[in-house]
Design an enzyme around this catalytic site. Structure first.
Site, PDB file in Angstrom:
ATOM      1  N   PRO A   2       2.208  44.442 -18.252  1.00 51.65           N
ATOM      2  CA  PRO A   2       2.771  44.947 -17.003  1.00 51.65           C
ATOM      3  C   PRO A   2       1.909  46.060 -16.413  1.00 51.65           C
ATOM      4  O   PRO A   2       1.391  46.914 -17.128  1.00 51.65           O
ATOM      5  CB  PRO A   2       4.134  45.484 -17.432  1.00 51.65           C
ATOM      6  CG  PRO A   2       4.469  44.710 -18.664  1.00 51.65           C
ATOM      7  CD  PRO A   2       3.167  44.494 -19.358  1.00 51.65           C
ATOM      8  N   GLU A   3       1.731  46.023 -15.094  1.00 52.64           N
ATOM      9  CA  GLU A   3       0.949  47.030 -14.390  1.00 52.64           C
ATOM     10  C   GLU A   3       1.895  47.860 -13.525  1.00 52.64           C
ATOM     11  O   GLU A   3       3.118  47.766 -13.652  1.00 52.64           O
ATOM     12  CB  GLU A   3      -0.153  46.351 -13.587  1.00 52.64           C
ATOM     13  CG  GLU A   3      -1.081  45.515 -14.471  1.00 52.64           C
ATOM     14  CD  GLU A   3      -2.175  44.786 -13.710  1.00 52.64           C
ATOM     15  OE1 GLU A   3      -2.572  45.257 -12.624  1.00 52.64           O
ATOM     16  OE2 GLU A   3      -2.645  43.738 -14.198  1.00 52.64           O
ATOM     17  N   LYS A  61       1.465  53.430 -16.137  1.00 55.43           N
ATOM     18  CA  LYS A  61       2.225  52.378 -16.794  1.00 55.43           C
ATOM     19  C   LYS A  61       3.256  52.927 -17.791  1.00 55.43           C
ATOM     20  O   LYS A  61       3.888  52.158 -18.515  1.00 55.43           O
ATOM     21  CB  LYS A  61       1.264  51.427 -17.526  1.00 55.43           C
ATOM     22  CG  LYS A  61       0.213  50.801 -16.605  1.00 55.43           C
ATOM     23  CD  LYS A  61      -0.802  49.988 -17.390  1.00 55.43           C
ATOM     24  CE  LYS A  61      -1.930  49.503 -16.502  1.00 55.43           C
ATOM     25  NZ  LYS A  61      -2.940  48.732 -17.252  1.00 55.43           N
ATOM     26  N   HIS A  95      14.266  39.288 -29.788  1.00 49.31           N
ATOM     27  CA  HIS A  95      13.297  40.313 -30.194  1.00 49.31           C
ATOM     28  C   HIS A  95      13.803  41.717 -29.878  1.00 49.31           C
ATOM     29  O   HIS A  95      13.021  42.610 -29.558  1.00 49.31           O
ATOM     30  CB  HIS A  95      11.953  40.054 -29.512  1.00 49.31           C
ATOM     31  CG  HIS A  95      11.381  38.702 -29.813  1.00 49.31           C
ATOM     32  ND1 HIS A  95      10.928  38.350 -31.067  1.00 49.31           N
ATOM     33  CD2 HIS A  95      11.215  37.599 -29.026  1.00 49.31           C
ATOM     34  CE1 HIS A  95      10.498  37.098 -31.044  1.00 49.31           C
ATOM     35  NE2 HIS A  95      10.657  36.625 -29.822  1.00 49.31           N
ATOM     36  N   ARG A 117       5.895  41.133 -29.059  1.00 53.39           N
ATOM     37  CA  ARG A 117       4.634  41.396 -29.759  1.00 53.39           C
ATOM     38  C   ARG A 117       4.546  42.799 -30.335  1.00 53.39           C
ATOM     39  O   ARG A 117       3.660  43.088 -31.129  1.00 53.39           O
ATOM     40  CB  ARG A 117       3.467  41.152 -28.792  1.00 53.39           C
ATOM     41  CG  ARG A 117       3.418  39.703 -28.304  1.00 53.39           C
ATOM     42  CD  ARG A 117       2.353  39.484 -27.266  1.00 53.39           C
ATOM     43  NE  ARG A 117       2.352  38.121 -26.769  1.00 53.39           N
ATOM     44  CZ  ARG A 117       1.610  37.688 -25.760  1.00 53.39           C
ATOM     45  NH1 ARG A 117       0.802  38.527 -25.127  1.00 53.39           N
ATOM     46  NH2 ARG A 117       1.674  36.431 -25.374  1.00 53.39           N
ATOM     47  N   ARG A 159     -20.698  57.463 -10.581  1.00 54.18           N
ATOM     48  CA  ARG A 159     -20.852  56.689 -11.809  1.00 54.18           C
ATOM     49  C   ARG A 159     -21.640  55.394 -11.569  1.00 54.18           C
ATOM     50  O   ARG A 159     -21.478  54.748 -10.548  1.00 54.18           O
ATOM     51  CB  ARG A 159     -19.478  56.328 -12.387  1.00 54.18           C
ATOM     52  CG  ARG A 159     -18.602  57.537 -12.702  1.00 54.18           C
ATOM     53  CD  ARG A 159     -17.286  57.073 -13.305  1.00 54.18           C
ATOM     54  NE  ARG A 159     -16.390  58.193 -13.603  1.00 54.18           N
ATOM     55  CZ  ARG A 159     -15.232  58.060 -14.243  1.00 54.18           C
ATOM     56  NH1 ARG A 159     -14.830  56.859 -14.640  1.00 54.18           N
ATOM     57  NH2 ARG A 159     -14.474  59.113 -14.476  1.00 54.18           N
ATOM     58  N   ARG A 269     -11.010  40.280 -21.627  1.00 56.43           N
ATOM     59  CA  ARG A 269     -10.086  39.672 -20.686  1.00 56.43           C
ATOM     60  C   ARG A 269     -10.880  38.731 -19.799  1.00 56.43           C
ATOM     61  O   ARG A 269     -11.914  38.233 -20.197  1.00 56.43           O
ATOM     62  CB  ARG A 269      -9.372  40.759 -19.859  1.00 56.43           C
ATOM     63  CG  ARG A 269      -8.334  41.525 -20.636  1.00 56.43           C
ATOM     64  CD  ARG A 269      -7.813  42.721 -19.866  1.00 56.43           C
ATOM     65  NE  ARG A 269      -8.641  43.887 -20.070  1.00 56.43           N
ATOM     66  CZ  ARG A 269      -8.324  45.118 -19.686  1.00 56.43           C
ATOM     67  NH1 ARG A 269      -7.183  45.323 -19.052  1.00 56.43           N
ATOM     68  NH2 ARG A 269      -9.109  46.142 -19.914  1.00 56.43           N
TER      69      ARG A 269
END
Length: 293
Positions: A2-3, A61, A95, A117, A159, A269
């Site tokens: 989730p973001e 988050k 869960h 998880r 950067r 990812r």
């Protein structure tokens, strides 16, 4: 994982359903989700029992519920965590890891932490009602009224690292994850490997604006759900996945130019982008040094 939009949907749901409620009992059904609390499961439960929930807040988050004694219940959903508000008689979720019985919540609810998880977790932050010290290092997010646009632009342009990597740096800007980074980059027509120091200030500002837009759009649709793991406090999924232009659309035509969307590996990812609208940046030239004869 989730973001920002998904976590904000959960925060808003908690604000509606549990503010003013008193925690009467805490059942820790599995130790792992409270592993970050130095008190251990029994101490975690004891620190919450009898406390009243004063607010529901978020930084990036992370979520926290300020308590009436100045402490806070701090939570992170990880990859599959869910905070659900349920009636006491509802069947236990498969869960279910932590259960908080609430007195004063609408219809006598329970707050349940469900996590398949178990990468997420809960802890009690001592004195953390205003801002838990455990997350004080995390930057503000683009939807925060106090986010400093000028400072963000300056840091990105100093950067050499790719701009997507910078969007995912929670010490630079919080709340942006893989999905919304790819979507913001698609809207800005920028490749994620474009070095920050090769962007103009106007390009960085435009990218930031697109990050705000895409997350605001996702908020309006309840977030993005690709499976049953992300849900709001009522167990409902978001549907912004139907509006994605890049993420998860490998080989589908770009909504702008028709070229097939590409997927490449990125930081364990995947990144999704249009090879035409978001051209791969040229490699930097390495200066050739003369060798004395």
């Amino acid at each position: 994982m989730p973001e920002l939009p998904e976590v904000e949907v959960v925060r808003a749901g908690l604000e509606r359903h549990v503010l003013g409620a008193r925690i009467t009992r805490v059942d820790v059904l599995h130790e792992r989700p409270v592993r970050r609390d130095p008190r251990g499961p029994a101490g975690f439960a004891a620190a919450l029992a009898g406390r009243r929930i004063e607010a529901a807040r978020r930084r990036g988050k992370y979520l926290w519920l300020p308590l009436d004694n100045g402490d806070a219940l701090l939570g992170h959903l990880g990859m599959s965590g869910q905070l659900l508000v349920q009636p006491p008689g509802a069947a236990d979720e498969r869960h279910l890891r932590v259960r908080l019985a609430l007195d004063g919540a609408a219809e006598g609810r329970e707050l349940r932490f469900v996590d398949q998880r178990m990468f997420g977790g809960l802890s009690v932050s001592t004195g953390g009602a205003d801002l838990p010290p455990e997350i004080a290092h995390i930057a503000r997010d683009p939807l925060d009224p106090e986010f400093d646009d000028d400072a963000f632009v300056a840091k990105v342009r100093r950067r050499q690292s790719g701009v997507k990597r910078q969007l995912l740096d929670q010490n630079l800007v919080s709340g942006v994850g893989n999905i919304y980074a790819d979507e913001a980059l698609w809207r800005a027509r920028l490749h994620g490997e474009r070095p920050g120091d090769r962007l103009t200030a106007a390009q960085v500002r435009e990218l930031l604006d697109h990050a705000r837009e895409v997350m605001a759009d996702a908020l309006g649709q309840g977030g993005t759900s690709f499976d049953a793991l992300y849900v709001n406090v009522n167990g409902e999924s978001g549907y912004f996945d139907r509006s994605l232009h890049a993420y998860g659309r490998e080989n589908e035509p770009c909504d702008r130019c028709g070229a097939p969307i590409r997927r490449v590996a990125f930081m364990n990812r995947s990144s999704y982008f249009c090879p035409v609208c978001q051209p791969v940046p040229r490699q930097r030239r390495t200066p050739v040094r003369s060798v004395p004869v």
